[in-house]
Write an enzyme that holds these catalytic residues in place. Structure first.
Site, PDB file in Angstrom:
ATOM      1  CG  ASP A 301      -1.688   1.267   1.084  1.00  0.00           C
ATOM      2  OD1 ASP A 301      -1.881   1.411  -0.362  1.00  0.00           O
ATOM      3  OD2 ASP A 301      -3.198   1.191   2.018  1.00  0.00           O
TER       4      ASP A 301
HETATM    5  C1  BGC Z   1      -5.182   3.202   0.007  1.00  0.00           C
HETATM    6  C2  BGC Z   1      -5.930   2.110  -1.008  1.00  0.00           C
HETATM    7  C3  BGC Z   1      -5.066   2.766  -2.426  1.00  0.00           C
HETATM    8  C4  BGC Z   1      -3.892   3.338  -2.640  1.00  0.00           C
HETATM    9  C5  BGC Z   1      -3.731   4.153  -3.771  1.00  0.00           C
HETATM   10  C6  BGC Z   1      -4.169   3.533   0.068  1.00  0.00           C
HETATM   11  O1  BGC Z   1      -3.623   4.823   0.690  1.00  0.00           O
HETATM   12  O2  BGC Z   1      -5.067   2.513   1.482  1.00  0.00           O
HETATM   13  O3  BGC Z   1      -6.406   1.340  -1.029  1.00  0.00           O
HETATM   14  O4  BGC Z   1      -5.154   1.711  -3.313  1.00  0.00           O
HETATM   15  O5  BGC Z   1      -4.142   4.028  -1.226  1.00  0.00           O
HETATM   16  O6  BGC Z   1      -4.671   5.139  -3.958  1.00  0.00           O
END
Ligand code: BGC
Length: 751
Positions: A301
């Site tokens: 993530d």
């Molecule tokens: C979130 C993810 C997301 C990623 C990309 C993160 O802050 O937890 O779910 O896919 O950002 O945008």
């Protein structure tokens, strides 16, 4: 005829490029293993190997690096100058970059200006639609309609791939049992079984039948693992639970989505059992690769690799990269750690080169499977972008999904459906608010395309609209008087209250589950008029609304329904569509009951309202406001006693359960028939009931249907005392009903 071999071809052969280039048949990626990732002896693997042999260590690390463009980032941007990185081969994947024009230009740089011409992949959080916005995932889960949910993901994929994308960061399959945690809006609710089936449907929808299609995109199962169980419901908090609980309730949804063929998986921000997920070898290698045989790639993530320094398991970012790489993380999202340190770590022997090679192979394999080496511009089709986004057909699908997501929680005096032609006072800060109604994580969706509740109701009634309070969370009551006057002049009041879209989703935990601001007071004033008051809730999580549940005439849970909100709500409120949604998550009476979920255990002192010394609260009953699986209809359903084809059976034998369901009301309607099981005596304590099947059926007024469920040994299995997975001999209760709190039982014995 003999051909001349040019010096250039000889050069390619000597470089090992022959199998990489010469086997560029578009059909190659169609030979699939069940999970769409080619098996190791496929031609794609040969191509991957030959390409890998050409790559420098730095180019390999580049393939393991994912950056956002500066478009719609969801966190701090660590790196700038992504075009420079693409050009130098330092970045092999991008996210938050969409539209054909933009992705085409970035892809052009990759395939025309880099040494090895390896195409990029383009990711985006397509969570509930790209431009045509569908209900938030929690809302869709309330439909219990796997075909419609799969269709929703399919439409999202068709639109996304028409806009240059080939990778979505969805589905989120984190089981959520704590409504304080704002991200419950993005999942399928509290139940493992329902979550598994919905996760599979979403993967199928996004990925289509084959990556050979130009409208199929890679799914990314997230957030692995346990992200849905942060302590106290507080976003990004630690997760700590027994392995038994983890394996019984939290892991199966990821496994189901992986087995459904998801191409990629995302690590979570949290630690699990003391080790952050992005450096957790047990999760990423032992379970994911060895137990589940996952062949796709693992991405972190957003900067979660870097955050392992804050977690306190590594001293610096270089160590973080080593922990991640050795644990099995293939791609670093936005953290720049692999880019900065991984080559050095390999040279120092801290990370084996073989580990890097494996990661790169997994990534390249998917790029081949997507057909990007044959046609890097496969997803850059202006014609598709013009014609396949926000179409009438997609809006119709979104309207259908939205109607199916609505849950009727209360309907006294048959206040609903509304009479067409009625005089309606439409009240509330959300009744005519386009931007809130498309909800959080709404992709490239635009507020201007959203049909509000007011617009929807106007199609069939005379409406007077007064906000009452201008904002969801403001304290201004100056609009109350006008709202009350409108209510008095109307036949019926429809009041839309709830949360702002940004009050749920990421980084949106709430310590209170009540309606924000003065919204409840507004509803109280409206109820005092004596007119029937229909409360339409718009929210991203279960709310605690005991006063409204008690005093409103009717309550409708509408979540965030997306682009077609108003049309879908009008269909339901005027009775053109008979609501059939069932809650995928328990609604508590108070935040003090949280976490609250239906499949709890009996305890040694089960709840007894007449005995103080039992498992209970002094100031509230244990029961929720609205239980999991609950939802009303404009008709009613009767259930027979469930029957089984045998009351004693042998281990390993299937069991057939039948129940006769009758539409006992005056309208046609759909019912979600739910099957639960309980193992009465186990080697470890077992829940009072667990969902193991459901079927959504349509019945005309007065009609009945015999619904049959097939229960397998797996449905009766769990992690036993010795942590092996399987069933145990003894007695089971099989329960069938239209809600988790309203079931009929039959007992069976496994001998
Ligand atoms: C979130 C993810 C997301 C990623 C990309 C993160 O802050 O937890 O779910 O896919 O950002 O945008």
């Amino acid at each position: 005829m003999k051909r001349n071999i040019t010096p250039f071809v000889l050069l390619l052969i000597s470089l090992g490029l022959s199998s990489f280039l010469c086997t560029r048949s578009p059909m190659v990626q169609m030979e699939k293993s069940p999970n769409m990732v080619a098996s190791t002896d496929s031609p794609i693997d040969k191509r991957v190997d030959s390409l890998l042999r050409l790559m420098t260590l730095e180019e390999k690390v580049g393939q393991m690096t994912l950056y956002t463009t500066d478009w719609g980032a969801t966190g701090p941007t660590i790196r700038e100058g992504y075009t420079k990185d693409i050009r130098s081969g330092a970045c092999g994947a991008l996210f938050n970059s969409h539209t054909v024009k933009f992705t085409r230009e970035l892809q052009r740089i990759a395939v025309e200006e880099t040494r090895l011409k390896i195409p990029l992949i383009f990711g985006y959080d397509v969570i509930h639609g790209y431009k045509t916005i569908f209900p938030i995932p929690l809302g869709e889960a309330a439909s219990w309609d796997l075909t419609a949910i799969e269709r929703s993901a399919r439409v999202a994929a068709i639109e996304s791939t028409a806009a240059g994308l080939n990778w979505t960061f969805a589905p989120m399959v984190d089981v959520g049992r704590d409504p304080r945690w704002g991200r419950v809006m993005e999942g399928a609710g509290e139940d493992t079984y329902l979550g598994c089936r919905i996760g599979e449907a979403r993967v199928r929808g996004f990925q289509g039948k084959s990556f050979a299609q130009n409208d199929a995109m890679m799914a990314c199962v997230k957030h692995y693992a346990g992200y849905g169980a942060p302590i106290a419901g507080r976003e990004y908090n630690s997760v700590d639970m027994s392995e038994r609980y983890f394996r019984d309730y939290y892991l199966p949804t990821y496994e189901a989505a992986v087995k459904a063929g998801a191409a990629t998986i995302m690590t979570s921000f949290n630690d699990y059992d003391g080790v952050p997920a992005s450096g957790n070898k047990y999760l990423l290698t032992d379970i994911l690769r060895k137990e589940w045989n996952f062949q796709g790639f693992v991405v972190t993530d957003y900067t979660s690799m870097n955050e392992m320094v804050n977690h306190g398991v590594v001293a610096n970012e270089k160590e973080a990269g080593e922990l991640s790489a050795n644990a099995g993380v293939d791609m670093d999202m936005q953290g720049a750690i692999y880019q900065k340190f991984l080559a050095q770590s390999v040279k120092e022997g801290k990370v084996p080169l073989a580990q890097v090679d494996e990661a790169v192979k997994r990534i390249l394999r998917l790029k081949f499977e997507l057909g990007l080496f044959e046609n890097p511009y496969k997803y850059c089709d202006e014609q598709r972008e013009k014609t396949q986004i926000l179409t009438k057909a997609h809006r119709d699908d979104a309207r259908d999904m939205a109607r199916k997501s609505i849950v009727l929680l209360k309907n006294d005096q048959n206040a609903l459906p509304l009479r067409k032609g009625a005089k309606i006072a439409v009240i509330g800060p959300l009744a005519d608010n386009q931007s809130e109604l498309i909800g959080n994580w709404s992709g490239a969706g635009e507020a201007k395309d959203c049909i509000t509740l007011l617009t929807g109701l106007k199609t069939n009634a005379t409406c007077q609209y007064v906000a009452g309070c201008a904002t969801v969370d403001g304290m201004d009551k100056s609009g109350f008087a006008a709202a009350v006057a409108a209510a008095k002049a109307a036949d019926v009041v429809v009041v839309a209250v709830g949360e702002k879209a940004m009050m749920s989703g990421e980084a949106a935990a709430r310590a209170e589950l009540t309606l924000p601001g003065v919204q409840q007071e507004l509803v109280e004033e409206l109820v005092k008029t004596g007119k029937p008051v229909v409360v339409v809730l718009m929210n991203g999580r279960p709310l605690a609304i005991p006063w409204i549940a008690e005093n409103a005439t009717a309550v409708v849970e509408a979540w965030w329904l997306g682009t077609e909100t108003g049309n879908a709500l009008a269909d339901v409120l005027f009775g053109d569509y008979n609501p059939a949604g069932k809650l995928p998550m328990t609604f508590p009476r108070s935040v003090g009951q949280v976490p609250i979920f239906y499949n709890e255990k009996n305890t040694g002192r089960p709840y007894d309202p007449n005995s103080k010394w039992t498992s209970k609260y002094l100031d509230l009953p244990n029961s929720p406001q609205y239980p999991f699986g609950f939802g009303l209809s404009y008709t009613t359903f009767g259930y027979s006693e469930p029957q089984v084809n045998k009351t004693t059976f042998k281990k390993g034998e299937d069991l057939q359960v039948t129940v006769n369901v009758t539409n006992t009301g005056k309208r046609a309607g759909e019912e979600v028939v739910q099957l639960y099981v309980r193992d009465l005596v186990g080697s470890v304590t077992r829940p009072l009931k667990e969902l193991k099947g459901f079927q959504k059926i349509m019945l005309q007024a007065g009609a009945f249907q015999v619904v049959t469920f097939q229960l397998t040994d797996k449905d009766l299995s769990f992690y036993r005392r010795d942590m092996t997975f399987g069933s145990e001999l003894g007695e089971f209760e099989i329960m069938v009903g239209g809600s988790s709190d309203n079931v009929k039982k039959v007992k069976v014995t496994m001998q």
